[in-house]
Design a protein around this motif. Structure first.
Motif, PDB file in Angstrom:
ATOM      1  N   VAL A 359       0.870  -1.175   0.000  1.00  0.00           N
ATOM      2  CA  VAL A 359       0.000   0.000   0.000  1.00  0.00           C
ATOM      3  C   VAL A 359       0.905   1.222   0.000  1.00  0.00           C
ATOM      4  O   VAL A 359       1.772   1.362   0.869  1.00  0.00           O
ATOM      5  CB  VAL A 359      -0.949   0.009   1.206  1.00  0.00           C
ATOM      6  CG1 VAL A 359      -1.771   1.297   1.224  1.00  0.00           C
ATOM      7  CG2 VAL A 359      -1.876  -1.198   1.165  1.00  0.00           C
ATOM      8  N   LEU A 360       0.710   2.087  -0.991  1.00  0.00           N
ATOM      9  CA  LEU A 360       1.609   3.216  -1.196  1.00  0.00           C
ATOM     10  C   LEU A 360       0.790   4.487  -1.400  1.00  0.00           C
ATOM     11  O   LEU A 360      -0.326   4.449  -1.914  1.00  0.00           O
ATOM     12  CB  LEU A 360       2.502   2.995  -2.427  1.00  0.00           C
ATOM     13  CG  LEU A 360       3.192   1.637  -2.591  1.00  0.00           C
ATOM     14  CD1 LEU A 360       2.336   0.687  -3.408  1.00  0.00           C
ATOM     15  CD2 LEU A 360       4.557   1.786  -3.252  1.00  0.00           C
ATOM     16  N   GLY A 361       1.381   5.623  -0.998  1.00  0.00           N
ATOM     17  CA  GLY A 361       0.689   6.878  -1.241  1.00  0.00           C
ATOM     18  C   GLY A 361       1.210   8.008  -0.399  1.00  0.00           C
ATOM     19  O   GLY A 361       2.238   7.893   0.294  1.00  0.00           O
ATOM     20  N   LEU A 362       0.481   9.109  -0.440  1.00  0.00           N
ATOM     21  CA  LEU A 362       0.823  10.348   0.250  1.00  0.00           C
ATOM     22  C   LEU A 362      -0.149  10.609   1.384  1.00  0.00           C
ATOM     23  O   LEU A 362      -1.317  10.230   1.312  1.00  0.00           O
ATOM     24  CB  LEU A 362       0.710  11.535  -0.706  1.00  0.00           C
ATOM     25  CG  LEU A 362       1.863  11.908  -1.626  1.00  0.00           C
ATOM     26  CD1 LEU A 362       1.420  13.081  -2.499  1.00  0.00           C
ATOM     27  CD2 LEU A 362       3.097  12.280  -0.829  1.00  0.00           C
ATOM     28  N   CYS A 363       0.331  11.298   2.399  1.00  0.00           N
ATOM     29  CA  CYS A 363      -0.558  11.918   3.377  1.00  0.00           C
ATOM     30  C   CYS A 363      -0.281  13.414   3.282  1.00  0.00           C
ATOM     31  O   CYS A 363       0.846  13.857   3.524  1.00  0.00           O
ATOM     32  CB  CYS A 363      -0.291  11.411   4.788  1.00  0.00           C
ATOM     33  SG  CYS A 363      -1.321  12.230   6.038  1.00  0.00           S
TER      34      CYS A 363
END
Length: 533
Positions: A359-363
């Protein structure tokens, strides 16, 4: 001076080979050698996601697959047809040239030169303008120079992960919407090599049947002749969506001494955006779906990464096909995992198999990036089709959350008793809230459980109901022990006076009673195991 950089033949995609070595490969080499590559992996999770989606777009364009039978034929082939891949790249070679004058890859040429900015603007993690220097300390007065390979990687990530906010425009500044993945937790199902990884994430694609989303004249961005302009429109299909041009970007190449080509300046301006009510459901993202929504409102809400919430706590969002979260809100897993569930039901993939889900991404908040994340979680595939197994896992997760709630109640009781002006009087609510927040500082509750959860996740499949109940009971003991460890840390910090001692006694009785209530369903199993020991 004429510049060229052909992404189909130049090395720019960071790849981990089967022997663990790393090297950059071209698009042609990555797809041709996919069975010999362990994974495509960049230091930036955003680049890692964007590169996988680019590769998937090419595969969908070439191979579909329109149905499960076509998918299975591709899987059984063990690799991608090199001739078809080569012919496609030969046909569209100029569109994959990073510096082509008419149609450079993923860019909009011809933007006014006065809009040029340092190339650091291309990356979310680099300092630019008044952005926080979270990851580096570049300054605009001394712009960095990057290679064409680096620029290409950042380019595909920027189109997918651009945040909303003010951007450069022909008239000065303009407000731009966020890109499709700006606040989404993107999933990737990992295989033992890149070929398997790409296949596991290659959902069915049939434009004539509107799979996996409505399609009309659906082609990837590089096949379109029309320029990218500032406008609102719905995507014309999955390939259009995967290569969505959220920004008009133009790289300016330069020649260094010795003839090396670098990029120091770039234009990043507003591009295409979705209407508020037509943002599509991304097959690689868990979503919440609101059944009752107002006109002009988007009913879809993607799962987001939270600063204080590890992936394992939201693992149900990756596994359960559909779950009622509230009266009118459903939570749905990624369509990629629905596709894997179909393969399991057809016995094409063994139900005992364990895969890793990344699971990858930005906050981010508005235009400010707080952090990015790349987490990996083991996923026994049986959870995707076994509701009883999933129910036991849900019990474990719910128990952990309820225990955390009881721990918070005890901390609130402790603070309220200590801060009350006199017995029977109420303490100031703001002061109590502040005290509870400070008491959270030594809280290792979730981090402790995070170390234990994978073993529970892997232990439940393949067991009968009695064995699964024993595993859940052991988890209940682990959860309770973690709560008491945190409580001991909290009370160890208290001043040694009568008021604090009295408050601790009141709060600990509340905690003991509430934890005992949560333990009740597992009490018999725990006592039996204790007697056996």
């Amino acid at each position: 001076m004429s510049f060229t950089y052909d992404l189909t033949t130049e090395p720019w995609i960071p790849s981990v080979m089967a022997d663990g070595s790393t090297q950059d490969l071209s698009l042609l080499d990555v797809l041709s050698q996919a069975p010999q590559i362990r994974e495509v992996l960049d230091a930036s999770p955003l680049v890692t996601v964007a590169l996988h989606r680019l590769l998937l777009t090419i595969l969908h364009r070439l191979f579909g697959p329109r149905d499960v039978e076509e998918w299975e034929c591709l899987w059984n082939a063990g690799g991608f047809d090199e001739q078809r891949v080569g012919e496609y790249f030969a046909q569209w070679q100029r569109r994959f040239d990073l510096f082509d004058k008419q149609k450079p890859f993923y860019q909009t040429p011809g933007l006014p030169p006065q809009m040029l900015k340092p190339v650091s603007l291309l990356s979310q993690e680099w300092a630019a303008g008044n952005n926080d220097t979270l990851f580096d300390h570049n300054v605009d007065a001394r712009p960095t120079a990057i290679s064409p390979a680096k620029a290409a990687r950042l380019l595909v990530a920027r189109q997918a992960f651009s945040l909303g906010g003010l951007v450069t425009a022909e008239a000065g500044r303009a407000s731009a919407k966020a890109a499709p993945l700006a606040r989404a937790a993107v999933t990737l199902i990992q295989g033992e090599n890149l070929f398997r990884t790409l296949m596991l994430n290659l959902v069915l694609y049939d434009p004539t049947a509107d799979l996996p989303m409505p399609c009309q004249d659906d082609v990837p961005a590089w096949e379109r002749d029309e320029p990218v302009v500032v406008r609102e429109r719905a995507p014309r299909g999955y390939l259009d969506y995967l290569t969505w041009q959220s920004r008009r970007i133009w790289l300016r190449p330069e020649s260094e001494e010795g003839g090396e080509t670098t990029v120091k300046q770039v234009i990043v301006a507003d591009g295409e955006r979705f209407p508020n009510d037509s943002a599509p459901r991304d097959p690689m993202v868990p979503h919440k779906v609101k059944r009752n929504f107002r006109p002009g409102q988007n009913p879809l809400s993607p799962l987001r990464l939270e600063p204080s919430r590890a992936l394992w706590r939201d693992s149900l969002a990756l596994m359960q096909a559909e779950a009622q979260m509230a009266q009118d809100i459903l939570q749905c897993r990624p369509s990629t995992l629905d596709h894997v569930a179909t393969l399991l039901e057809r016995d094409f993939i063994p139900r005992s198999q364990v895969r890793t889900v990344s699971v990858l991404g930005l906050c981010a908040e508005r235009a400010k990036v707080h952090f990015w994340r790349h987490e990996r979680l083991p996923l026994p595939l049986a959870y995707l089709i076994d509701n009883k197994l999933l129910a036991d896992l849900r019990r474990c997760l719910v128990l952990a959350q309820k225990t955390a709630d009881r721990l918070n109640q005890a901390m609130h009781q402790l603070a309220e008793t200590i801060l009350a002006p006199a017995e029977g009087e109420k303490a100031d609510s703001a002061a109590v809230h502040s005290a509870v927040q400070s008491l959270r500082q030594p809280d290792g509750y979730w981090s402790d459980l995070g170390l234990e959860f994978p073993s529970v996740l892997l232990a439940l499949p393949g067991k009968d109901a009695i064995a699964r109940n024993k595993i859940c009971a052991q988890w209940a003991r682990t959860v309770e022990e973690a709560a008491w460890r945190v409580w001991d840390q909290i009370t160890a910090w208290l001043p040694g006076n009568a008021r604090c001692w009295r408050a601790a006694v009141v709060a600990v009785e509340l905690l003991r009673a509430s934890l005992g209530h949560l333990r009740r369903p597992y009490k018999e199993v725990m006592e039996h195991e204790a007697q056996g020991a």
